[in-house]
Write an enzyme that holds these catalytic residues in place. Structure first.
Site, mmCIF file in Angstrom:
data_model
loop_
_atom_site.group_PDB
_atom_site.id
_atom_site.type_symbol
_atom_site.label_atom_id
_atom_site.label_comp_id
_atom_site.label_asym_id
_atom_site.label_seq_id
_atom_site.Cartn_x
_atom_site.Cartn_y
_atom_site.Cartn_z
ATOM 1 N N ASP A 38 -21.499 -32.287 33.859
ATOM 2 C CA ASP A 38 -22.052 -31.066 33.274
ATOM 3 C C ASP A 38 -20.942 -30.460 32.423
ATOM 4 O OD1 ASP A 38 -22.927 -28.528 32.638
ATOM 5 O OD2 ASP A 38 -23.131 -27.824 34.709
ATOM 6 N N LYS A 46 -18.184 -25.296 23.433
ATOM 7 C CA LYS A 46 -19.536 -25.862 23.390
ATOM 8 C C LYS A 46 -20.411 -25.152 22.351
ATOM 9 C CE LYS A 46 -23.289 -26.968 26.627
ATOM 10 N NZ LYS A 46 -23.652 -26.903 28.058
ATOM 11 N N GLU A 72 -30.050 -30.532 30.364
ATOM 12 C CA GLU A 72 -29.628 -29.806 31.566
ATOM 13 C C GLU A 72 -30.799 -29.457 32.481
ATOM 14 O OE1 GLU A 72 -27.278 -26.644 29.894
ATOM 15 O OE2 GLU A 72 -25.744 -28.072 29.240
ATOM 16 N N ASP A 130 -31.844 -20.752 33.570
ATOM 17 C CA ASP A 130 -30.406 -21.027 33.617
ATOM 18 C C ASP A 130 -29.610 -19.854 33.044
ATOM 19 O OD1 ASP A 130 -27.809 -21.927 33.315
ATOM 20 O OD2 ASP A 130 -28.356 -23.857 32.446
#
Ligand code: ADP
Ligand code: MG
Length: 614
Positions: free
Chosen positions: A17, A80, A180, A204
């Site tokens: 992850d 990211k 994800e 999330d």
């Protein structure tokens, strides 16, 4: 065999992850996924932070995170957010970063400057992945060279490709890029039963981002029906609300805080500690600068309530995009450290009118699911359907002999993907499209499958034509390449048979080569990309001088010419950092001139004067 270690004969495929705030690596042990802990056996999270020391040493994780406040210019976080993005994409949130993102007007991919060096988000992410790889290797006592890496469901092709590249650079063969939310569902065993068909929501809430995904799962296939979210909403905002609360309590001005870095750091740490404590306790008491601070769960909840409300608005939008109502959602999976906040769970549960899945550690669940996906790919879960995949990447040659992958290796078959290109020369009429197969960065190391020419592009200035290239791979593995110029409608199409004549052995060799040469390939690619960018700038710089001579002072023309010449000289050297520095110097100098030129053009247009075409 040591207790807890795995069979070294078999290749371990790890699940990773790669998060905005934290990253983790997990693997399958006795049929159960587990996250790898640090050497102290405490923490499974590696903060996604990279720090460059004065001696050009690189620190990753907690060691780097500790330097965020004291040395922001050399400490890179949230990389990211920059993956696969161009300057244009990130222009709106420059202020968010404490480090230097180059702010050219160009469409090229972002770079980050640390001292005199220029890094791409891919290179920085590779540092984080290397750290995870090392961790996994020392835990397993074996080499780790294969991985499944997760990305947000909304990541586009460029962002996914960038993530793959980062893996390769870290010495990992990335077998699959997995969404994800899909990984989170897998961690809960959702979708593992073959015949099941259901719609689920994955909520999330991480450190700085919120994502809601609505998935439909049928026969082991996870289809994303809708995604929504807020790229600037997460636990960091909860922290900020608590910081403000403490500042009021202590009677401290926010401005004082900006000057007193150590006090700022202390408040920040106490605020996050308070937030985390209040996920289980009703009260928090701490000390800042020798003074007592306190906050109750009720107070905290009223601070973050509006933020939680915003996430629910996103959920409503996602549902409406998916054309579903809450009662049609069968399961809600909670992901991200911030879903530990009880108020978040309550409100999400109330919104969907059902209990949520929250048994697993919310900050580990994505990595755990990635490990399960890795295990499926390794063939250890025999009863699960595996879709056919392309064994090698397919792409085209771009300027400088670079390979631009359009369908990545291990993508599902059948598949369709496309990308837009443009011309690099004014009035260009033809465009050669050469199709390649392989994993290396330079086409000369890959296998050529064929080429054709798109003819009859109407003459336009460089950069204006929109050339769309589509790769359509059918179930038999036959590739159709379609090229069209969107402004004029000129189009051409050819069929190609990709794997024809390649055996397993050669494929394996091509793959291993690409990982072995990743470092040097990356360097060559970096240099070629820098040269391409420089050449574009030299071209447009000359044009700019020609067209705007009237509004430029003589010394401005002289200086621009000098900087253009410096850049030209820089392109002759084999050092991308020298080229980037010359580009940056030129851009810094010319950007006010360009603004002035634009203002003049606009003013002229508003007066109704016809602007000459130069
Ligand atoms: P990301 O997916 O963005 O990399 P994570 O899922 O690791 O991030 O979430 C990180 C966030 O979770 C941070 O803001 C952190 O403070 C928050 N967090 C971690 N533990 C708790 C807790 N017990 N209570 C509330 N928030 C928490
Ligand atoms: Mg996450």
């Amino acid at each position: 065999m040591k207790d807890g270690s795995v069979d070294q004969e078999r290749d371990v495929i790890v699940g990773i992850d790669l998060g905005t705030t934290n990253s983790l690596v997990a693997f399958m042990q006795d049929n159960h996924p587990v996250c790898v802990q640090d050497t102290n056996g405490k923490n499974t999270l590696v903060p996604s932070v990279v720090h460059f020391t004065a001696a050009e040493q690189v620190l990753v994780g907690d060691a780097a995170k500790n330097l965020l406040v004291s040395d922001p210019a050399h400490t890179i976080y949230s990389v990211k957010r920059l993956m696969g993005k161009s300057y244009k994409d990130v222009a709106g949130f420059q202020g968010f970063f404490g480090y230097k993102i180059l702010d050219d007007d160009a469409e090229s991919l972002v770079k980050i400057r640390v001292q005199d060096r220029y890094y791409t988000p891919v290179e920085l992410s590779a540092w984080i992945l290397r750290e995870l790889k090392t961790r996994a290797e020392s835990r397993l006592g074996a080499k780790v060279s294969k991985a499944v890496i997760t990305v947000p469901a909304y990541f586009n092709d460029n962002q996914r490709q960038a993530t793959r590249d980062a893996g390769k650079l870290a010495g990992l063969d990335v077998l699959r890029i997995v969404n994800e939310p899909t990984a989170a569902a897998l961690a809960y065993g959702i979708g593992l039963a073959p015949q099941q068909s259901e719609c689920i929501a994955v909520y999330d809430l991480g450190g700085g981002t919120f994502d809601i995904s609505i998935l439909q799962i049928q026969d082991g296939i996870f289809e994303v029906l809708a995604t929504n979210g807020d790229t600037f909403l997460g636990g960091d905002d909860f922290d900020r609300a608590v910081i403000d609360f403490f500042l009021k309590q202590l009677n401290i001005d926010a401005e004082i805080l900006a000057e007193e870095k150590s006090l700022g750091q202390e408040i920040r740490l106490q605020a996050e500690a308070a937030k985390k404590a209040l996920s289980t306790a009703d009260q928090f008491e701490g000390r800042i600068g020798g003074k007592a601070v306190r906050i109750s769960r009720t107070e905290f909840e009223s601070l973050v309530q509006p933020l939680v409300q915003r996430t629910l608005d996103c959920c409503r939008n996602a549902l409406s995009d998916a054309k579903l109502q809450t009662h049609q959602i069968q399961k809600i999976v909670m992901v991200g450290g911030s879903t530990r906040v009880p108020l978040v769970k309550q409100q999400v549960s109330a919104f969907f009118q059902q209990p949520v899945f929250d048994n697993l550690n919310p900050d580990e669940v994505v990595a755990l699911g990635a490990a399960i996906q890795a295990d499926i790919l390794a063939g250890n879960q025999k009863d699960l359907l595996l879709l056919d995949v392309t064994p090698l990447s397919l792409g085209i040659e771009t300027v400088g002999g670079l390979m631009d992958t359009i369908i990545a290796r291990n993508s599902k078959v059948p598949n369709k993907a496309g990308r837009q290109y443009t011309t690099s020369v004014d009035g260009q009429k033809n465009l050669k499209i050469a199709v390649f197969q392989g994993e290396r960065d330079l086409v000369e190391h890959n296998r050529k499958l064929g080429e054709f020419v798109l003819r009859g592009i109407p003459p336009m200035p460089a950069g204006l034509p929109k050339i769309d290239i589509q790769f359509i791979l059918n179930a038999d593995g036959i590739l159709t390449v379609r090229a069209s110029e969107l402004r004029s409608g000129v189009a051409q199409e050819v069929d190609i048979r990709p794997t024809y004549g390649i055996d397993e052995e050669e494929m394996a060799r091509m793959l291993l080569d690409s990982i072995a040469h990743a470092q040097e390939d990356r360097q060559v690619r970096g240099l070629l990309e820098a040269r391409n960018e420089a050449n574009n700038l030299l071209y447009s710089g000359e044009k700019f001088l020609e067209q705007n001579r009237a509004i430029l002072a003589a010394e401005e023309v002289e200086q621009t010419k000098k900087l253009l010449n410096d850049l030209l000289e820089a392109t002759k050297l084999d050092d991308k950092d020298v080229i980037h520095r010359a580009i940056e110097t030129l851009n810094t100098y010319t950007s006010p001139l360009a603004h002035r030129a634009m203002d003049t053009t606009i003013r002229a247009a508003m007066r109704g004067t016809k602007v000459s075409e130069g």
